[in-house]
Design an enzyme around this catalytic site. Structure first.
Site, mmCIF file in Angstrom:
data_model
loop_
_atom_site.group_PDB
_atom_site.id
_atom_site.type_symbol
_atom_site.label_atom_id
_atom_site.label_comp_id
_atom_site.label_asym_id
_atom_site.label_seq_id
_atom_site.Cartn_x
_atom_site.Cartn_y
_atom_site.Cartn_z
ATOM 1 N N VAL A 1 -5.248 0.398 -5.594
ATOM 2 C CA VAL A 1 -5.475 1.652 -6.325
ATOM 3 C C VAL A 1 -4.789 1.546 -7.694
ATOM 4 C CG1 VAL A 1 -5.200 4.151 -6.315
ATOM 5 C CG2 VAL A 1 -5.550 2.924 -4.142
ATOM 6 N N ARG B 1 1.934 10.839 2.328
ATOM 7 C CA ARG B 1 1.891 9.797 3.358
ATOM 8 C C ARG B 1 0.694 8.872 3.127
ATOM 9 N NH1 ARG B 1 6.102 10.941 6.143
ATOM 10 N NH2 ARG B 1 6.677 13.144 6.340
ATOM 11 N N ASP B 2 0.950 7.564 3.294
ATOM 12 C CA ASP B 2 -0.115 6.575 3.160
ATOM 13 C C ASP B 2 -1.138 6.789 4.272
ATOM 14 O OD1 ASP B 2 -0.247 3.517 1.686
ATOM 15 O OD2 ASP B 2 -1.489 3.847 3.473
ATOM 16 N N ASN C 1 2.955 -2.904 -5.812
ATOM 17 C CA ASN C 1 1.974 -3.959 -6.058
ATOM 18 C C ASN C 1 1.342 -3.730 -7.432
ATOM 19 O OD1 ASN C 1 2.281 -5.044 -3.389
ATOM 20 N ND2 ASN C 1 1.002 -3.382 -2.614
ATOM 21 N N HIS D 1 5.490 2.237 -2.807
ATOM 22 C CA HIS D 1 5.480 2.407 -1.352
ATOM 23 C C HIS D 1 6.933 2.517 -0.890
ATOM 24 C CE1 HIS D 1 1.269 0.724 -0.631
ATOM 25 N NE2 HIS D 1 1.509 0.229 -1.833
ATOM 26 N N HIS E 1 2.009 3.354 -8.011
ATOM 27 C CA HIS E 1 2.580 3.995 -6.821
ATOM 28 C C HIS E 1 3.652 3.097 -6.246
ATOM 29 C CE1 HIS E 1 -1.053 1.710 -5.756
ATOM 30 N NE2 HIS E 1 -0.458 1.400 -4.626
HETATM 31 P P1 DGP Z 1 -1.915 -0.855 -2.978
HETATM 32 O O1 DGP Z 1 -2.538 -2.039 -2.303
HETATM 33 O O2 DGP Z 1 -0.482 -1.106 -3.317
HETATM 34 O O3 DGP Z 1 -2.742 -0.374 -4.152
HETATM 35 O O4 DGP Z 1 -1.862 0.307 -1.899
HETATM 36 C C1 DGP Z 1 -2.746 1.375 -1.870
HETATM 37 C C2 DGP Z 1 -2.370 2.221 -0.676
HETATM 38 O O5 DGP Z 1 -3.014 3.457 -0.812
HETATM 39 C C3 DGP Z 1 -2.776 1.648 0.674
HETATM 40 O O6 DGP Z 1 -1.600 1.430 1.453
HETATM 41 C C4 DGP Z 1 -3.657 2.713 1.297
HETATM 42 C C5 DGP Z 1 -3.382 3.932 0.468
HETATM 43 N N1 DGP Z 1 -4.526 4.793 0.267
HETATM 44 C C6 DGP Z 1 -5.748 4.427 -0.219
HETATM 45 N N2 DGP Z 1 -6.561 5.495 -0.285
HETATM 46 C C7 DGP Z 1 -5.813 6.552 0.135
HETATM 47 C C8 DGP Z 1 -6.094 7.948 0.275
HETATM 48 O O7 DGP Z 1 -7.188 8.444 -0.009
HETATM 49 N N3 DGP Z 1 -5.084 8.734 0.761
HETATM 50 C C9 DGP Z 1 -3.853 8.227 1.072
HETATM 51 N N4 DGP Z 1 -2.932 9.083 1.540
HETATM 52 N N5 DGP Z 1 -3.560 6.922 0.945
HETATM 53 C C10 DGP Z 1 -4.526 6.108 0.483
#
Ligand code: DGP
Length: 120
Positions: A101, A34-35, A92, A107, A105
């Site tokens: 990140v 989960r995000d 993205n 979403h 990944h």
């Molecule tokens: P993007 O902008 O596409 O790289 O999205 C990165 C996503 O990762 C963002 O929606 C928040 C999520 N995210 C960042 N750090 C963490 C983490 O430590 N744990 C989880 N579960 N999600 C994270």
């Protein structure tokens, strides 16, 4: 295109178990969790276990087994999360794609009408 994977990124740390996550599904080739900042009632991130930075990196360099395994994980997340009314899958990439990140990944967003694809 040169891809220089940074193994200190947060999802690499999650894969190594150095940071906790809320796992939805895991297989040999993928982890879904989960995000931390959900944008919809369902907001799951599906990541490959290999060191790939973006969708185009993964599509170019991942093995057939890794690619099939990743898509099988996407199917399993959709089944587990009950996305029959619909969902959105977003990847993205790099600066213009506003990727935070640098580990590929996908979403998976669902649970409400998600509106137009892009905000202006
Ligand atoms: P993007 O902008 O596409 O790289 O999205 C990165 C996503 O990762 C963002 O929606 C928040 C999520 N995210 C960042 N750090 C963490 C983490 O430590 N744990 C989880 N579960 N999600 C994270």
């Amino acid at each position: 295109m040169q891809f220089d994977y940074d193994d200190q990124n947060i999802f690499a740390k999650i894969l190594r178990g150095e940071i906790p996550n809320n796992t939805v599904f895991e297989s040999d080739h993928a982890l879904a969790f989960r995000d931390i900042n959900p944008q919809a009632p369902v907001h799951v991130l599906v990541i490959p276990k290999g060191p790939y930075m973006t969708l185009d990196h993964f599509a170019r360099d991942a093995s057939a087994d890794e690619q099939v395994g990743f898509m099988a994980a996407v199917a399993e997340v959709c089944r587990l999360e009950g996305v029959e009314p619909g969902f959105r899958a977003v990847a993205n990439a790099r600066e213009d794609g506003v990727q935070d990140v640098p580990h590929y990944h996908l979403h998976i967003l669902a649970g409400r009408n998600l509106g137009p694809m892009l905000a202006r």
